[in-house]
Design a protein around this motif. Structure first.
Motif, short mmCIF file in Angstrom:
data_model
loop_
_atom_site.label_atom_id
_atom_site.label_comp_id
_atom_site.label_asym_id
_atom_site.label_seq_id
_atom_site.Cartn_x
_atom_site.Cartn_y
_atom_site.Cartn_z
N MET A 1 0.84 -1.20 0.00
CA MET A 1 0.00 0.00 0.00
C MET A 1 0.88 1.25 0.00
SD MET A 1 -2.99 -1.01 2.71
CE MET A 1 -3.75 -2.63 2.70
N TYR A 2 0.32 2.33 -0.50
CA TYR A 2 1.04 3.58 -0.68
C TYR A 2 1.02 4.42 0.61
CZ TYR A 2 2.51 7.87 -3.17
OH TYR A 2 3.18 9.00 -3.60
N PHE A 3 2.15 4.51 1.28
CA PHE A 3 2.30 5.28 2.52
C PHE A 3 1.08 5.15 3.42
CE2 PHE A 3 5.26 7.63 -0.33
CZ PHE A 3 6.42 7.36 0.37
N LYS B 1 12.86 8.81 -1.17
CA LYS B 1 13.51 7.50 -1.33
C LYS B 1 12.55 6.48 -1.91
CE LYS B 1 17.02 7.94 2.31
NZ LYS B 1 17.50 7.42 3.62
N ALA B 2 11.34 6.44 -1.40
CA ALA B 2 10.37 5.44 -1.88
C ALA B 2 10.00 5.69 -3.33
CB ALA B 2 9.12 5.45 -1.00
N THR B 3 9.77 6.93 -3.69
CA THR B 3 9.31 7.22 -5.05
C THR B 3 10.44 7.21 -6.07
OG1 THR B 3 9.44 9.61 -4.57
CG2 THR B 3 7.29 8.52 -4.29
N ALA C 1 6.04 1.49 3.02
CA ALA C 1 5.85 1.00 4.38
C ALA C 1 7.17 0.63 5.04
CB ALA C 1 4.92 -0.21 4.38
N ALA C 2 8.09 0.03 4.26
CA ALA C 2 9.34 -0.44 4.84
C ALA C 2 10.20 0.72 5.36
CB ALA C 2 10.13 -1.24 3.80
N LEU C 3 10.26 1.81 4.64
CA LEU C 3 11.09 2.94 5.07
C LEU C 3 10.55 3.62 6.33
CD1 LEU C 3 11.99 4.45 1.58
CD2 LEU C 3 13.57 3.34 3.17
N PRO C 4 9.25 3.93 6.41
CA PRO C 4 8.74 4.46 7.68
C PRO C 4 8.95 3.50 8.85
CG PRO C 4 7.18 4.88 5.93
CD PRO C 4 8.23 3.96 5.35
N ALA C 5 8.75 2.19 8.60
CA ALA C 5 8.94 1.21 9.68
C ALA C 5 10.38 1.21 10.17
CB ALA C 5 8.54 -0.18 9.19
N SER C 6 11.33 1.27 9.25
CA SER C 6 12.74 1.32 9.64
C SER C 6 13.06 2.60 10.40
CB SER C 6 13.64 1.21 8.41
OG SER C 6 13.51 -0.06 7.81
N TYR C 7 12.51 3.71 9.95
CA TYR C 7 12.77 5.00 10.58
C TYR C 7 12.34 5.01 12.05
CZ TYR C 7 12.45 9.98 11.65
OH TYR C 7 12.58 11.21 12.25
N ILE C 8 11.17 4.44 12.33
CA ILE C 8 10.68 4.47 13.71
C ILE C 8 11.04 3.22 14.50
CG2 ILE C 8 8.83 6.09 13.20
CD1 ILE C 8 6.88 3.84 13.09
N GLY C 9 11.80 2.30 13.87
CA GLY C 9 12.36 1.16 14.60
C GLY C 9 11.44 -0.01 14.81
N ILE C 10 10.55 -0.27 13.86
CA ILE C 10 9.62 -1.39 14.05
C ILE C 10 9.65 -2.37 12.88
CG2 ILE C 10 8.06 0.00 15.49
CD1 ILE C 10 6.17 0.02 12.97
N ALA C 11 10.68 -2.32 12.06
CA ALA C 11 10.75 -3.20 10.89
C ALA C 11 10.75 -4.66 11.32
CB ALA C 11 11.99 -2.89 10.06
N PRO C 12 9.93 -5.51 10.69
CA PRO C 12 9.90 -6.94 11.04
C PRO C 12 11.24 -7.60 10.76
CG PRO C 12 8.00 -6.33 9.70
CD PRO C 12 8.94 -5.17 9.66
#
Length: 237
Positions: free
Chosen positions: A10-12, A105-107, A120-131
Motif C-alpha cells: 500500500m502507498y504510505f 527515497k520510496a518514489t 511501508a518499509a522505510l517508515p517502519a525502519s525510521y521508527i524502529g519497528i521493521a519486522p
C-alpha cells in the motif's frame, strides 16, 4: 509462537497499518494479488488545511486485471504533484524533513511495486519497528486463493498465529486455521491522536503525517492490540 502478517503493498499507509506490522515476526507482502480498484494500493489521504484529500498514483490501464507486482504508473508527473501536496500538508510540522526524505527515497524506485513496499518499509525502519523476516508471496511458490492460500502461506513460514485486519472477516474460515494449529487474531486499532490538536484531522491519513509531527517518537503513538477471532466477531454482531 510465530506471528505472521500478510498484506498487499500500500502507498504510505495509515498508522494502524504499522500497529499491525510491529507485531509481526514474519511479514509477507502479498504482491501477486490482483489489483483492486478503489483499494489503498495506490492511494492514501493527506491532511491539507484541515481537510482530507486523496493522493493517488495514476495507473496504466487503470490497473485492470493486473497483479500488484505488474502495476505501472501512468507517467511520472504524479511524483511532483504528490511532493507538493505533502509540502503543503506537512509545512507546519517539526519533523517534516524526515517525512519528505522518506517520500523521496520510496518514489525513486524504478518498479511501482517496489515503491509501494518501500512506502511501508522505510517508515517502519525510521521508527524502529521493521519486522525481522520479510517475504514476498510472488517468490514463495505457494498457489491457491482466498483463505486457503493465506493459511498455506502462514504454514510455509512456520506461523502459529495469523494477525489480520478487519476485512478478512468476510471470507475467513477460522476453524480451518485452528485445525491446522494456527490461531487467528484481529487488530484492535488504537487510533491514537498525535501532534497538536489544531493539526490533527484523522487517524486514517498517511503515516508521513505522524512522522512529520513526532519524528522517531512516532512509535509512541503506535499501541497495537488484538482480539481473538471469536471475540472480534462478537464485537461486530
Amino acid at each position: 509462537m510465530t506471528r505472521v502478517v500478510i498484506s498487499q503493498p500500500m502507498y504510505f499507509p495509515w498508522p494502524g497499518f504499522f500497529e499491525q506490522m510491529m507485531l509481526a515476526d514474519v511479514y509477507i507482502w502479498l504482491d501477486d494479488a490482483q489489483f483492486s480498484k478503489g483499494s489503498f494500493t495506490n492511494r492514501i489521504q493527506v491532511n491539507i488545511n484541515g481537510h482530507r484529500k486523496w493522493m493517488t498514483i495514476p495507473l496504466e490501464g487503470k490497473g485492470t486485471m493486473t497483479p500488484i507486482s505488474g502495476l505501472r504508473a501512468a507517467g511520472d508527473t504524479w511524483v511532483a504533484s504528490h511532493r507538493e501536496m505533502l509540502r503543503q500538508s506537512l509545512s507546519r510540522l517539526p519533523a517534516r524533513a524526515a517525512a519528505l526524505e522518506i517520500f523521496e527515497k520510496a518514489t525513486s524506485e524504478t518498479l511501482l511495486v517496489d515503491c509501494l513496499v518501500q512506502s511501508a518499509a522505510l517508515p517502519a525502519s525510521y521508527i524502529g519497528i521493521a519486522p525481522g523476516v520479510v517475504r514476498r508471496s510472488s517468490e514463495m511458490g505457494v498457489s491457491g486463493a482466498s483463505w486457503q492460500r493465506v493459511l498455506d502461506l502462514v504454514k510455509a513460514v512456520g506461523g502459529t498465529t495469523y494477525l489480520t485486519g478487519h476485512g478478512a472477516a468476510a471470507y475467513m474460515d477460522h476453524e480451518a486455521f485452528e485445525r491446522e494449529g494456527v490461531s487467528v487474531e484481529y487488530m484492535d486499532y488504537s487510533k491514537t491522536p498525535w501532534g497538536n490538536a489544531e493539526d490533527f484531522v484523522s487517524p486514517y491519513v498517511t503515516i508521513l503525517d505522524l512522522i512529520a509531527a513526532e519524528g522517531k517518537g512516532a512509535v509512541d503513538c503506535l499501541r497495537p492490540r488484538t482480539l481473538g477471532w471469536r471475540r472480534f466477531l462478537e464485537t461486530r454482531s
